[in-house]
Design a protein around this motif. Structure first.
Motif, PDB file in Angstrom:
ATOM      1  N   GLY A  99       5.563   4.059  14.579  1.00 32.64           N
ATOM      2  CA  GLY A  99       4.202   3.912  14.741  1.00 32.64           C
ATOM      3  C   GLY A  99       3.406   4.845  15.569  1.00 32.64           C
ATOM      4  N   LYS A 100       4.108   5.822  15.833  1.00 28.60           N
ATOM      5  CA  LYS A 100       3.238   7.298  16.685  1.00 28.60           C
ATOM      6  C   LYS A 100       1.989   7.619  15.768  1.00 28.60           C
ATOM      7  N   ASN A 101       0.882   7.408  16.501  1.00 26.46           N
ATOM      8  CA  ASN A 101      -0.623   7.862  16.101  1.00 26.46           C
ATOM      9  C   ASN A 101      -0.719   7.063  14.885  1.00 26.46           C
ATOM     10  N   ILE A 102      -0.311   5.955  14.755  1.00 22.98           N
ATOM     11  CA  ILE A 102      -0.819   5.059  13.335  1.00 22.98           C
ATOM     12  C   ILE A 102      -2.141   4.583  13.976  1.00 22.98           C
ATOM     13  N   ASP A 103      -2.609   4.351  15.140  1.00 27.28           N
ATOM     14  CA  ASP A 103      -3.992   3.883  15.405  1.00 27.28           C
ATOM     15  C   ASP A 103      -4.848   5.066  15.071  1.00 27.28           C
ATOM     16  N   LYS A 104      -4.627   6.146  15.193  1.00 27.67           N
ATOM     17  CA  LYS A 104      -5.299   7.276  14.874  1.00 27.67           C
ATOM     18  C   LYS A 104      -5.727   7.249  13.372  1.00 27.67           C
ATOM     19  N   VAL A 105      -4.667   7.242  12.688  1.00 24.28           N
ATOM     20  CA  VAL A 105      -4.867   7.163  11.314  1.00 24.28           C
ATOM     21  C   VAL A 105      -5.931   5.873  10.812  1.00 24.28           C
ATOM     22  N   LYS A 106      -5.516   4.849  11.255  1.00 27.13           N
ATOM     23  CA  LYS A 106      -6.338   3.541  11.140  1.00 27.13           C
ATOM     24  C   LYS A 106      -7.876   3.915  11.573  1.00 27.13           C
ATOM     25  N   ALA A 107      -8.123   4.539  12.798  1.00 25.53           N
ATOM     26  CA  ALA A 107      -9.426   4.796  12.926  1.00 25.53           C
ATOM     27  C   ALA A 107     -10.300   5.615  12.058  1.00 25.53           C
ATOM     28  N   THR A 108      -9.659   6.222  11.352  1.00 29.31           N
ATOM     29  CA  THR A 108     -10.057   7.408  10.375  1.00 29.31           C
ATOM     30  C   THR A 108     -10.455   6.753   8.889  1.00 29.31           C
ATOM     31  N   MET A 109      -9.900   5.314   8.675  1.00 26.16           N
ATOM     32  CA  MET A 109      -9.970   4.654   7.483  1.00 26.16           C
ATOM     33  C   MET A 109     -10.853   3.715   7.564  1.00 26.16           C
ATOM     34  N   GLU A 110     -11.642   3.253   8.487  1.00 29.05           N
ATOM     35  CA  GLU A 110     -12.476   2.272   8.641  1.00 29.05           C
ATOM     36  C   GLU A 110     -13.605   2.369   7.584  1.00 29.05           C
ATOM     37  N   GLY A 111     -13.746   1.398   6.865  1.00 26.65           N
ATOM     38  CA  GLY A 111     -14.807   1.465   5.773  1.00 26.65           C
ATOM     39  C   GLY A 111     -14.841   2.331   4.691  1.00 26.65           C
ATOM     40  N   LYS A 112     -13.574   2.780   4.218  1.00 24.22           N
ATOM     41  CA  LYS A 112     -13.306   3.859   3.447  1.00 24.22           C
ATOM     42  C   LYS A 112     -12.328   3.289   2.428  1.00 24.22           C
ATOM     43  N   THR A 113     -12.316   3.935   1.232  1.00 23.15           N
ATOM     44  CA  THR A 113     -11.187   3.860   0.014  1.00 23.15           C
ATOM     45  C   THR A 113     -10.549   5.186   0.388  1.00 23.15           C
ATOM     46  N   CYS A 114      -9.118   4.959   0.929  1.00 23.06           N
ATOM     47  CA  CYS A 114      -8.233   6.140   1.027  1.00 23.06           C
ATOM     48  C   CYS A 114      -7.197   6.041  -0.012  1.00 23.06           C
ATOM     49  N   VAL A 115      -6.755   7.289  -0.254  1.00 26.29           N
ATOM     50  CA  VAL A 115      -5.337   7.511  -0.989  1.00 26.29           C
ATOM     51  C   VAL A 115      -4.315   8.215  -0.313  1.00 26.29           C
ATOM     52  N   VAL A 116      -3.170   7.659  -0.315  1.00 29.48           N
ATOM     53  CA  VAL A 116      -1.946   8.460   0.024  1.00 29.48           C
ATOM     54  C   VAL A 116      -1.090   8.911  -0.996  1.00 29.48           C
ATOM     55  N   SER A 117      -0.863  10.329  -0.480  1.00 24.32           N
ATOM     56  CA  SER A 117      -0.014  11.154  -1.521  1.00 24.32           C
ATOM     57  C   SER A 117       0.901  11.813  -0.970  1.00 24.32           C
ATOM     58  N   GLY A 118       1.945  12.352  -1.725  1.00 23.91           N
ATOM     59  CA  GLY A 118       2.886  13.324  -0.989  1.00 23.91           C
ATOM     60  C   GLY A 118       4.084  13.091  -1.829  1.00 23.91           C
ATOM     61  N   HIS A 119       4.984  13.864  -1.467  1.00 18.23           N
ATOM     62  CA  HIS A 119       6.310  13.997  -2.252  1.00 18.23           C
ATOM     63  C   HIS A 119       7.143  12.831  -2.180  1.00 18.23           C
ATOM     64  N   SER A 120       7.921  12.657  -3.003  1.00 18.35           N
ATOM     65  CA  SER A 120       8.813  11.343  -2.905  1.00 18.35           C
ATOM     66  C   SER A 120       9.637  11.374  -1.735  1.00 18.35           C
ATOM     67  N   GLY A 121       9.963  10.330  -1.031  1.00 19.99           N
ATOM     68  CA  GLY A 121      10.725  10.193   0.276  1.00 19.99           C
ATOM     69  C   GLY A 121       9.810  10.722   1.509  1.00 19.99           C
ATOM     70  N   ALA A 122       8.712  11.110   1.209  1.00 21.18           N
ATOM     71  CA  ALA A 122       8.037  11.584   2.568  1.00 21.18           C
ATOM     72  C   ALA A 122       7.599  10.450   3.573  1.00 21.18           C
ATOM     73  N   GLY A 123       7.367   8.973   2.901  1.00 25.03           N
ATOM     74  CA  GLY A 123       7.128   8.139   3.710  1.00 25.03           C
ATOM     75  C   GLY A 123       5.804   7.509   3.471  1.00 25.03           C
ATOM     76  N   LYS A 124       5.362   7.388   2.349  1.00 26.43           N
ATOM     77  CA  LYS A 124       3.884   6.969   2.021  1.00 26.43           C
ATOM     78  C   LYS A 124       3.908   5.397   2.226  1.00 26.43           C
ATOM     79  N   SER A 125       4.737   4.838   1.647  1.00 22.38           N
ATOM     80  CA  SER A 125       4.879   3.233   1.586  1.00 22.38           C
ATOM     81  C   SER A 125       5.186   2.739   3.083  1.00 22.38           C
TER      82      SER A 125
END
Length: 312
Positions: free
Chosen positions: A162-188
């Motif tokens: 959960g380290k810095n997940i709060d910072k990630v959430k703060a950047t997301m408010e009101g937006k449509t966001c896509v998460v991308s990256g290699h398989s196994g990088a931890g997107k899900s």
């Protein structure tokens, strides 16, 4: 009826009615596949569409509204075709890992160039920081410094702790966001940390992609309780570039773009031209050599490098 595409399985699309919030399973009319578009997916998650209901409460998509933007890449197995990862995006997250799986700067740069070309802000998330040795953390910090210097926001995170997940959430408010990256990088895993109620599968998807089965998992969008949407995407082994004009490529490297007006020639490609401000900055170590190397590879159309990092 007007809807928003939340999931694509290749033949059926989950569409949310924007008026009622109800979801419907929809198919597309055959003519969508006959317009000469060489996309493997005529409709992408995030698309705004018009649809009509038929029997059994299922629908038919009759029109795709104009897209604001999208993330697109060449299909790995069908190099003449392209694949739209997601559309109508406000913010893209690229999940980066130093190892497990390893990420190349080539892969990162190709994703960033594509996002820049379509005007999509990207934040780099350096995941699994809880698993690194001191030397590896130093390497991660150095890599992040390269991209911060180029103008990108970088956040060191751990999706498991959960380290810095709060910072990630703060950047997301009101937006449509896509998460991308290699398989196994931890997107899900990251999305589960942001919204634990979603309970997204992780291990099964990761294993599937390690076996190279790209087409059996699908992008899906989720509504989040704090006024954002997030799109989970299949893991990407390589990022094949869709053609970009050589004269435009420098515009999609922000640190190059900031210097191009100082070059002697307006059409400088930053290769062999005299009095090139970009190459001068490179010699002063003000621009990262890894970024310049990626620039040259894309400029020369070296598609053979796009599968770098494939062994994850």
């Amino acid at each position: 009826m007007e809807g928003l595409v939340y999931k694509s399985t290749g033949s059926w699309y989950t569409v949310k009615d924007v008026a009622t919030g109800q979801f419907y399973e929809c198919r597309i009319k055959g003519k969508f596949r006959l317009k000469g578009i060489k996309n493997t997916n005529p409709i992408a998650v995030g698309d705004r569409v018009l649809f009509r209901l038929e029997e059994s409460n299922r629908g038919v998509i009759t029109e795709i509204k104009e897209r604001d933007n999208y993330i697109i890449r060449k299909s790995v197995n069908l190099s003449k075709q392209t694949h739209i990862i997601a559309s109508n995006i406000n913010l893209a997250f690229l999940v980066v890992t130093l190892n497990n799986p390893p990420n190349s700067t080539t892969f990162i740069d190709r994703f960033l160039v594509t996002a820049e070309a379509y005007g999509i802000k990207t934040v780099l998330l350096f995941n699994k920081v809880d698993t690194y040795t001191e030397d590896e953390l130093t390497e991660v910090k150095y890599l992040a410094s390269i991209y911060r210097k180029a103008g990108y926001e970088c956040i060191g995170i751990s999706a498991t702790t959960g380290k810095n997940i709060d910072k990630v959430k703060a950047t997301m408010e009101g937006k449509t966001c896509v998460v991308s990256g290699h398989s196994g990088a931890g997107k899900s895993t990251l999305i589960n940390a942001i919204a634990p109620n979603l309970h997204l599968k992780t291990a099964e998807i990761s294993q599937q992609h390690q076996q190279g089965q790209h087409t059996t998992t699908f992008a899906e969008m989720f509504d989040l309780p704090f006024g954002a949407r997030i799109i989970d995407t299949p893991g990407i082994k390589g990022f094949g570039m869709v053609e970009i004009e050589k004269e435009e490529l420098t515009d999609y490297f922000p640190e190059f773009f900031a210097l191009k007006h100082q070059c002697k020639f307006n059409n400088c490609l930053h290769t062999d031209e005299p009095q090139c401000a970009v190459k001068a900055a490179l010699d002063r170590d003000e621009i990262a050599w890894s970024r310049y190397k990626s620039y040259l590879q894309i400029l020369k159309g070296e598609e053979s490098v796009y599968r770098e990092g494939e062994g994850e």
